[in-house]
Every structure is written in C-alpha cells, then in structure tokens.
Design an enzyme around this catalytic site. Sequence first.
Site, PDB file in Angstrom:
ATOM      1  N   LYS A  21       0.851  -1.202   0.000  1.00 44.75           N
ATOM      2  CA  LYS A  21       0.000   0.000   0.000  1.00 44.75           C
ATOM      3  C   LYS A  21       0.882   1.247   0.000  1.00 44.75           C
ATOM      4  CE  LYS A  21      -3.854  -2.301   2.276  1.00 44.75           C
ATOM      5  NZ  LYS A  21      -4.425  -2.763   3.536  1.00 44.75           N
ATOM      6  N   GLN A  76      -4.470  -1.732   9.787  1.00 47.01           N
ATOM      7  CA  GLN A  76      -4.553  -3.061   9.179  1.00 47.01           C
ATOM      8  C   GLN A  76      -5.207  -4.055  10.133  1.00 47.01           C
ATOM      9  OE1 GLN A  76      -3.742  -3.636   5.988  1.00 47.01           O
ATOM     10  NE2 GLN A  76      -4.131  -5.823   6.033  1.00 47.01           N
ATOM     11  N   ASP A  82     -10.908   3.276   4.566  1.00 47.34           N
ATOM     12  CA  ASP A  82     -11.271   1.859   4.489  1.00 47.34           C
ATOM     13  C   ASP A  82     -12.792   1.679   4.453  1.00 47.34           C
ATOM     14  OD1 ASP A  82      -9.467  -0.258   4.304  1.00 47.34           O
ATOM     15  OD2 ASP A  82      -8.756   0.002   6.367  1.00 47.34           O
TER      16      ASP A  82
END
Length: 292
Positions: free
Chosen positions: A52, A96, A119
């Site tokens: 990422k 994460q 997200d």
Amino acid sequence: MILIDGKKTASEIRSELKTEISKLVQQGKNVPGLVAILVGANPASEIYVRSKAKACEEIGMRSKVELLSESTKEDELLELVKKYNNDNNYHGILVQLPLPYHISEEKVIETISPKKDVDGFHPISIGNLVIGKDTFVSCTPAGIHELLKRYNIETKGKHVVVLGRSNIVGKPIANIMLQKKEGANSIVTICHSATKNISDFTQQADILIAAIGSPNFVKADMVKEEVVIIDVGINRIEDKSASKGYKVVGDVDFNSVAPKASFITPVPGGVGPMTIAMLLKNTLTAYLKYGE
Ligand code: GUN
C-alpha cells in the site's frame, strides 16, 4: 467470454490518480497522504501494508507506515489514531486488520475520524452507504463496482447473488448493488453459511459475486450460461509443481466456469489489484473533500 483484467484497470486508475496529484504539485499545493498502521508481526499483513505504501509513493502521495509491536496497548493505538486524526498531512488512516486479540477492532475503527476513514469501516460510513449517501466505501467492494462500470456490464434490474456476508466485502457490495445508480440498481440476494441448497440461488444469478474464502467452491453446474462472475477469493492451495509449493485460486472453479460466463475475473489479477487502487482513490477523495 471476456476476461476482466483487474490488473490493467487498477493500473489505469493509478495513472489517472498520478495525473491528478501531479496537477496539485504544479499548483504548489499539499499532496494527499495515507498512514497505514500495523500492530504485531503478521507477515501477510506486513506485505499488504508495504505494498500500500509503495503504491502511494508511485503516484506521488505522501505515505507513512507505523509498525507497532504486538504488545502495544489498546490505549496507545487509540492515541496514535487520534494524533493522525489531527494531522493535516494525512488524509487517510488505515489500521490493518486483524488486530491482536487484546485490542478491540470496533473501538479502533470508531476512533478513526469518518473524514479519514478511507477503508470505509466506520459505522458512520457504513450507515451512509446503506442510506445511499455519498461516503467512503470499503475498497474491495468499491473495486468490484468500478470494474462493473468500466466494463459496461449491465446491472440495472439484474439479479446479483453475493456469496458471503462479511462486513468487508459481502454486506457492502450487496448495499452498493442495491442502490439506484450507475453500475448498480440490481436485485440482490446474499447467501451465507446457513443457506441451504445454495445452487438454487447461484443458478438464478445474472451476476455472481463470490466472497466466501472457499477454494474453487463455485462449479459450472451451479451457474447459468452468460453469467457474470466476480471472484473475490484469494485461497492458497498446495501445488507441488509450483516453486513455492502452493498456488492461489479463487472461490470459483475458473476452468470449468469460464466457458459458461460472459465476463469473469481471474485470480490472481482480477479483483485483488483493484483494492489498493480504490484505497488510493479514497485517499484522494478524502483530501479533496476535507483536506488540502
Ligand atoms: N485486512 C484485510 N483486508 C483489509 C482491508 O481492506 N483494510 C484493512 N484495514 N485491513 C484489512
């Protein structure tokens, strides 16, 4: 049969974003920034987080990776998230998942500012998605929607059957496809672990979205001719002939299903590459909407 090339589409999106960011740089403006926070040493998560960050850098975005030890306390993580909520150089915050057991994912997600929730996991983002308001949508479902639009796949009035009800894929993609908008406006069915006779549903699908994490689950006799297949599965199965000793397959038995399909995403190279592209897109959106 048309193969949906997620790798190529994702690369097109990344170059579109790169162009937009270079214009900001030319105008002497701040650039969008993404911080990715990883707690604990999970090798798979570490690879994801680093890829990422690399993808950000390639398109001229600011990127930062915070690697925290497994023993990080929940309060410390919450404080770090709050710090980035107030940092004008970072427009997107990604923590994460999964997190170590002693940390509540729910608390962490709810601490991320909805303005930086790239997200799309915050309950406010999910609520906005359900009522059809413009919001951050989690990246894999957003990537699927983008593929359907870019391949001009007819979705209006079509029956979309989703396999899987996860918060990250199944539920959000079902809600996207339900909306009265381009690349959606579909009739939606969600199947899950308690669904009996799953073939009765999959055989009705005009568009089948498989996100259950079960290798090669969908077989040719479970789908009708001309079905559109979106395969979200990323499953490792043993393959002694491969140098790594395994290969990656989807939730759909590609070889038998592909000849029946009008469109199909391969694994790898289908939905997977779209996830990071949409994360970058969400970060630029966060910057344009709330930042600069
Ligand atoms: N873990 C697996 N997929 C994801 C994702 O899309 N975002 C985050 N934050 N964690 C994940």
